[in-house]
Motif scaffolding. Structure first.
Motif, short mmCIF file in Angstrom:
data_model
loop_
_atom_site.label_atom_id
_atom_site.label_comp_id
_atom_site.label_asym_id
_atom_site.label_seq_id
_atom_site.Cartn_x
_atom_site.Cartn_y
_atom_site.Cartn_z
N ARG A 154 -21.25 13.64 -30.92
CA ARG A 154 -21.20 12.35 -30.60
C ARG A 154 -19.47 12.13 -30.25
O ARG A 154 -18.94 12.47 -30.99
CB ARG A 154 -21.54 10.98 -31.47
N THR A 155 -19.21 11.57 -28.97
CA THR A 155 -17.81 11.32 -28.58
C THR A 155 -17.44 9.79 -28.79
O THR A 155 -18.72 9.06 -28.45
CB THR A 155 -17.59 11.96 -27.46
N PRO A 156 -16.43 9.45 -28.92
CA PRO A 156 -16.07 7.86 -28.92
C PRO A 156 -16.49 7.37 -27.26
O PRO A 156 -16.30 8.10 -26.59
CB PRO A 156 -14.61 7.88 -29.31
N GLY A 157 -16.63 6.29 -27.52
CA GLY A 157 -16.93 5.42 -26.32
C GLY A 157 -18.32 5.31 -25.77
O GLY A 157 -19.18 5.70 -26.63
N GLY A 206 -13.47 6.78 -15.42
CA GLY A 206 -12.52 7.15 -16.39
C GLY A 206 -11.69 5.94 -17.35
O GLY A 206 -10.76 5.99 -17.78
N ARG A 207 -12.44 4.66 -16.97
CA ARG A 207 -11.42 3.50 -17.75
C ARG A 207 -11.48 3.51 -18.76
O ARG A 207 -12.15 4.31 -19.48
CB ARG A 207 -12.14 2.33 -17.11
N ASP A 234 -16.88 1.80 -28.01
CA ASP A 234 -18.39 1.83 -28.31
C ASP A 234 -18.93 0.66 -27.76
O ASP A 234 -18.64 -0.52 -28.26
CB ASP A 234 -18.79 1.93 -29.77
N PRO A 235 -19.60 0.85 -26.67
CA PRO A 235 -20.35 -0.53 -25.86
C PRO A 235 -21.34 -1.02 -26.72
O PRO A 235 -22.17 -0.31 -27.30
CB PRO A 235 -20.84 -0.22 -24.55
N ALA A 294 -25.64 -2.79 -22.58
CA ALA A 294 -24.64 -2.17 -23.49
C ALA A 294 -23.56 -1.52 -22.40
O ALA A 294 -23.44 -0.18 -22.63
CB ALA A 294 -25.31 -1.21 -24.52
N CYS A 295 -22.94 -2.11 -21.57
CA CYS A 295 -22.04 -1.88 -20.57
C CYS A 295 -21.07 -2.52 -20.70
O CYS A 295 -21.15 -3.81 -20.59
CB CYS A 295 -22.72 -1.63 -19.29
#
Lengths: 328, 340
Positions: free
Chosen positions: B287-290, B302-303, B310-311, B323-324
């Motif tokens: 899992r990657t952040p964000g 790419g914001r 993490d939303p 969750a955006c």
């Protein structure tokens, strides 16, 4: 359209002997495909669409009928002739997990077509594989990997790369996106479309998914219990379907907009597909048809085309032009 | 059971399902929460690997090691299911919670007649006589639209078509008058004309009997046709949730939006190129952040926030959550996608 006919299939028939009697998997199927065109064969399981494709490629031997590909009699071709034919006719299967050998690197799977036909040195073959991978949107370095390292969508790209390796003119696509996730289907459909334009490919596209067919096909043939019941240009078919079975198929596609979905009239067919070893007399669809009358049980309807080439095999076809999309 | 008014039929809070593998922990379900009300038709939609099936199996206690399930709460009709013994859970499964699986042939035993299998389900959960169980088996086969039910109870699953088998599976699921039916891709293995029959049947029966349904599917068409409330899963999380009509017409998460517009539809304009979603779902082992959807998102560009924060699922309207980070930027896609 006066395009050159690449594939012409006439009265193609395949009967399998079975315990419960002869299974008439494909019965007197006729159609042709012009060069550069996409013909979709649509139907449910047991309709004979995949069997038809296998007969055309001679992966199965037909009981009777004729298949002519680019002027060559496919069903009577000898071994050498068949070998040449097979360079010209390729297939992409539904399940990219089953169609790639797990113990071979992708590169090897893709070099195989060249090796079999003795094309190029190993070095040249490698170069061809790299450009093939690029062509289907994969990194050429991925050739060193094994199939298990790829996702379903990537595997299907590899299967497509293998199918186009020898620059065929006809590619049979047998449910090429059915096993893929929704978000991946569009990628693969776009790829098939692009390859068709770039390489001038002709597709025999087999699918049960009418939304996909509408997107990709130029013409549509609907099969039911081994027979073609309707054959028409894509636009004509979707705006004015004429066979009751086609109507019910279109009606069964669920619509993702709940408002449209709940307000439309649905045709829900009674019962199941009858056994192909004991098809109903007369019209094979009559046991599930809401329009069936006495004549349907006694006289098999013939596939007859109107002036614009829209063919339907029904005694009581839908006639009047319907507004596009209404009720469907 | 406790009185029914003050709590939902099924309550799931912060469910986490993980599988330990040689390459590390795979988090299949990553902290999801939802409620199902009595009589509600709740849909979970997602692709393979989204965690939708793992969610189902976790709820009914069918995740075995190396899988593990933790949650703040999973309660059915007010009763905590996490603290239950295997035997207690088994008693709920098949009686108060019925199941319909994707492949009815795999769900039915090949060596017993369909009548025996329905009767067994009844006798397993209720003390009724053999003849009474058989009478009920015929009755229920008849109610799922199997012709000549009195005859058909004596047939074996292989003698039936796929659609008929799925009807038998539905009959078994409803045999003990459950309050909830869980259906895992109930129509995926069936032909389109049979799909329509089976969905119609499931809808009718559940309305008639006031049964709630949790249906898991990859097919937005099935959701639109069947569910009144829907949760969209991606990479183990619910990324959007809300009333079906609102969510499918005005999705507030780019993933839902992209799914809707990337699919060819019978009424959309025919275009050369479909607006496909690039790339593939993420690797759940790493899992990657964000936001998990960020690498494929057409709106993120790419914001920084998408790549780093993490939303979390937040309300965007009554009952509708997304969750955006930028859910405000999404609106009705209807006009654009429906009319081309």
């Amino acid at each position: 359209m006066t395009a050159e006919v690449l594939l012409s299939v006439t009265n193609l028939t395949k009967h399998f002997p079975g315990r419960g009697g002869t299974v008439r998997a494909v019965d007197n199927v006729s159609f042709s495909i012009s060069r550069g065109e996409t013909l979709a064969l649509v139907g449910e399981s047991g309709s004979g669409k995949s069997t038809t494709a296998r007969l055309v490629l001679r992966l199965l031997e037909a009981t009777s009928g004729a298949v002519e590909f680019d002027g060559v009699d496919v069903l009577h071709a000898g071994r050498a002739e068949l070998r040449t034919l097979r360079r010209q006719m390729q297939i992409v299967f539904q399940d990219p997990y089953a169609s790639l050998d797990p113990v071979h690197r992708v590169e090897k799977a893709l070099m195989e077509p060249f090796a079999i036909h003795g094309i190029g040195s190993r070095h040249e073959q490698r170069a061809s594989v790299a450009s093939l991978l690029e062509r289907v949107g994969l990194d050429p370095a991925m050739g060193r990997r094994f199939p298990s390292e790829f996702s379903g969508g990537q595997r299907q790209r590899i299967a497509i790369a293998r199918a186009i390796a020898l620059e065929p003119s006809l590619v049979v696509c047998d449910e090429p996106v059915s096993a893929l996730d929704v978000s991946i289907q569009a990628q693969v459909l776009n790829l098939l479309r692009r390859l068709q334009i770039d390489l001038g490919l002709t597709y025999l596209f087999i699918s049960h998914d009418l939304s996909v067919v509408r997107h990709i096909a130029d013409r549509v043939a609907v099969m039911y219990l081994g027979e073609i019941v309707e054959l028409a240009d894509c636009d004509a078919f979707f705006s004015n379907p004429r066979h009751p079975y086609s109507l019910s198929l279109l009606s069964a596609v669920p619509h993702p907009d709940p408002v449209v979905e709940r307000s439309r009239d649905r045709i829900v067919l009674r019962g199941d597909l009858p056994s192909p070893s004991n098809p109903p007399s007369g019209c094979r669809f009559r046991t599930r048809c809401w329009k069936a009358e006495d004549i349907c049980a006694t006289q098999p309807p013939l596939l007859a085309a109107d002036a614009r080439g829209h063919a339907v095999a029904c005694h009581f076809p839908e006639g009047t032009t319907r507004a596009s999309g209404s009720g469907l | 059971m406790s009185d029914s008014a003050d709590h939902p039929l099924l309550e799931v809070r912060n469910l986490v399902t993980r599988f330990s593998t040689q390459e590390g922990d795979l988090i299949a379900v990553d902290g999801i929460s939802f409620d199902i009300e009595r009589g509600q038709r709740f849909g979970i939609v997602g692709e393979s690997g989204s965690g939708k099936s793992a969610t189902l199996w976790s709820i009914i206690g069918l995740i075995d090691p190396p899988g593990s399930v933790v949650a703040d709460r999973i309660s059915f009709d007010g009763v905590d299911m996490l603290g239950m013994s295997r035997e207690e859970r088994r008693r709920i499964r098949g009686s108060r919670i019925g199941f319909v699986m994707q492949d009815p042939l795999a769900a039915l035993s090949p060596v017993f007649t369909v009548g025996e299998q329905i009767a067994e389900t009844i006798r397993c959960h209720e003390s009724v006589s053999r003849s009474e169980a058989k009478r009920r088996a015929i009755e229920i086969l008849d109610s799922v639209g199997i012709p000549d039910a009195a005859e058909r109870v004596r047939t074996y699953p292989h003698e039936l078509s796929g659609g008929m088998r799925q009807r038998v599976a539905i009959a078994i699921a409803l045999a003990c008058n459950p309050a909830l039916v869980i259906a895992d891709e109930p129509t995926t293995a069936l032909d389109v004309t049979i799909q329509a029959q089976v969905l119609e049947l499931l809808e009718e029966l559940c309305k008639e009997r006031g049964v709630a349904v949790l249906v898991v599917t990859h097919d937005l068409g099935v959701i639109g046709r069947f569910a009144d409330h829907v949760a969209v899963m991606y990479a183990g999380r619910i990324v959007e949730q809300g009333p079906t009509e609102q969510l499918l017409r005005s999705p507030r998460h780019p993933y839902t939006e992209a799914l809707l517009v990337s699919q060819p539809r019978l009424d959309s304009e025919r275009r050369a190129e479909l607006p496909a979603i690039p790339g593939a779902p993420p690797n759940l082992l790493r899992r990657t952040p964000g936001c998990a959807f960020q690498p494929r998102c057409h709106r993120s560009n790419g914001r920084e926030r998408c790549c780093e924060d993490d939303p979390v699922l937040h309300a965007v309207e009554a009952e509708h959550a997304s969750a955006c980070h930028f859910s405000d930027e999404l609106g009705e896609i209807g006009a654009a996608s429906r009319d081309g």
